[in-house]
Design a protein around this motif. Structure first.
Motif, PDB file in Angstrom:
ATOM      1  N   MET A  91       0.677  -1.387   0.211  1.00 54.11           N
ATOM      2  CA  MET A  91       0.060  -0.101  -0.003  1.00 54.11           C
ATOM      3  C   MET A  91       0.753   1.163   0.075  1.00 54.11           C
ATOM      4  O   MET A  91       0.520   2.207  -0.759  1.00 54.11           O
ATOM      5  CB  MET A  91      -1.008   0.155   1.164  1.00 54.11           C
ATOM      6  N   MET A  94       2.139   1.769  -3.576  1.00 55.03           N
ATOM      7  CA  MET A  94       1.120   1.941  -4.762  1.00 55.03           C
ATOM      8  C   MET A  94       0.961   3.159  -5.144  1.00 55.03           C
ATOM      9  O   MET A  94       0.332   3.976  -4.190  1.00 55.03           O
ATOM     10  CB  MET A  94      -0.138   0.927  -4.550  1.00 55.03           C
ATOM     11  N   GLN A  98      -1.906   2.312 -10.265  1.00 57.86           N
ATOM     12  CA  GLN A  98      -1.847   0.996 -10.184  1.00 57.86           C
ATOM     13  C   GLN A  98      -3.108   0.444  -9.317  1.00 57.86           C
ATOM     14  O   GLN A  98      -3.815  -0.452  -9.834  1.00 57.86           O
ATOM     15  CB  GLN A  98      -0.728   0.705  -9.108  1.00 57.86           C
ATOM     16  N   TRP A  99      -3.683   1.298  -8.413  1.00 59.35           N
ATOM     17  CA  TRP A  99      -5.155   1.161  -7.999  1.00 59.35           C
ATOM     18  C   TRP A  99      -6.211   0.969  -9.173  1.00 59.35           C
ATOM     19  O   TRP A  99      -6.773   0.124  -9.183  1.00 59.35           O
ATOM     20  CB  TRP A  99      -5.373   2.033  -6.710  1.00 59.35           C
ATOM     21  N   ASP A 100      -6.278   2.177  -9.782  1.00 56.44           N
ATOM     22  CA  ASP A 100      -7.066   2.386 -10.713  1.00 56.44           C
ATOM     23  C   ASP A 100      -7.237   1.105 -11.813  1.00 56.44           C
ATOM     24  O   ASP A 100      -8.217   0.693 -12.195  1.00 56.44           O
ATOM     25  CB  ASP A 100      -7.131   3.698 -11.335  1.00 56.44           C
ATOM     26  N   ASN A 146      -5.129  -3.602  -3.936  1.00 55.63           N
ATOM     27  CA  ASN A 146      -5.839  -3.446  -5.283  1.00 55.63           C
ATOM     28  C   ASN A 146      -6.695  -4.858  -5.797  1.00 55.63           C
ATOM     29  O   ASN A 146      -7.862  -4.761  -6.045  1.00 55.63           O
ATOM     30  CB  ASN A 146      -5.101  -2.821  -6.296  1.00 55.63           C
TER      31      ASN A 146
END
Length: 240
Positions: A91, A94, A98-100, A146
């Motif tokens: 986390m 990130m 990368q999350w999206d 994610n």
């Protein structure tokens, strides 16, 4: 006339095996892909399964792509939401891209594809939707906030859509694979792969065919009384 099945991410890995297994069972299969034209062409040449390129994370592209499939082949009877990516980082490392990317490809894509097929399924009082989750969406995994969030979200999405669709003859179920013997898993360091295998009670990795057989059952007439369920295919690694 054979039923029409769309498999997203259907030209490689687990998706490829689902596509070919359904074809072998007599379904008319169309495999979606997004980036590797050479691999998709090789898949089509090898299997005879038609392919169509569109990005399932993009709503407009998905509506256009599935609309074209239905023009060319007829209304969709079966939808397998298999497309997925990883962008692993802890986390604190990130970034939002990368999350999206993972949330859009792995979770929002289920909305995009289901939105494209649901009205036709409702009007015909029949449909089979199978969403591919992951054991890591059930148990969590270090470095995958994610991916775990997206795959966990698939289970809630599945249950809610199942409730909305049951009266219209549409079943919606999820499969949560464990670690499966694909190129992605085989690319892990040997020590990590050995540790993973040791953690699986049946003593082996899954095979793509294990997942394909589960998908084939859930889309069959024999599974007409099963909806809103999550079928864990993980060799006993996580009992949920």
């Amino acid at each position: 006339m054979s039923k029409i099945a769309i498999v997203t991410g259907g030209t490689r890995g687990i998706g490829e095996t689902i596509s070919t297994h359904l074809k072998d069972l007599g379904y008319t299969v169309i495999a979606n892909y997004v980036s590797n034209d050479q691999a998709a062409q090789a898949f089509m040449d090898r299997t005879g399964i038609p392919v169509i390129k569109f990005d399932v994370s993009n709503f407009a592209a998905t509506q256009k792509g599935i609309s074209q499939i239905e023009v060319d082949f007829g209304p969709t009877d079966i939808l397998i939401n298999n497309a997925g990516i990883t962008r692993d980082k802890t986390m604190h490392r990130m970034d939002v891209e990368q999350w999206d990317a993972v949330i859009q490809t792995n979770l929002a894509s289920c909305f995009n594809t289901c939105k494209a097929v649901i009205e036709n399924m409702r009007s015909r009082n029949f449909g089979r939707i199978v969403n591919i989750g992951s054991v890591n969406g059930q148990s969590g995994q270090y470095g995958q906030v994610n991916y775990a969030a997206a795959k966990s979200g698939i289970q809630g999405f599945t249950k809610a859509l199942a409730l909305e669709s049951a009266a219209k003859g549409i079943t919606v179920n999820a499969i949560t694979p464990g670690y499966v013997d694909t190129d992605m898993v085989r690319a892990l360091p040997e020590a990590i792969l050995e540790k993973i295998t040791d953690s699986i009670p049946v003593g082996r990795l899954g095979t793509p065919k294990d997942i394909a057989r589960a998908a084939a059952f859930l889309v069959s007439d024999d599974a007409g009384f099963i909806t809103g369920s999550t079928l864990s295919v993980n060799g006993g690694q996580h009992m949920y």
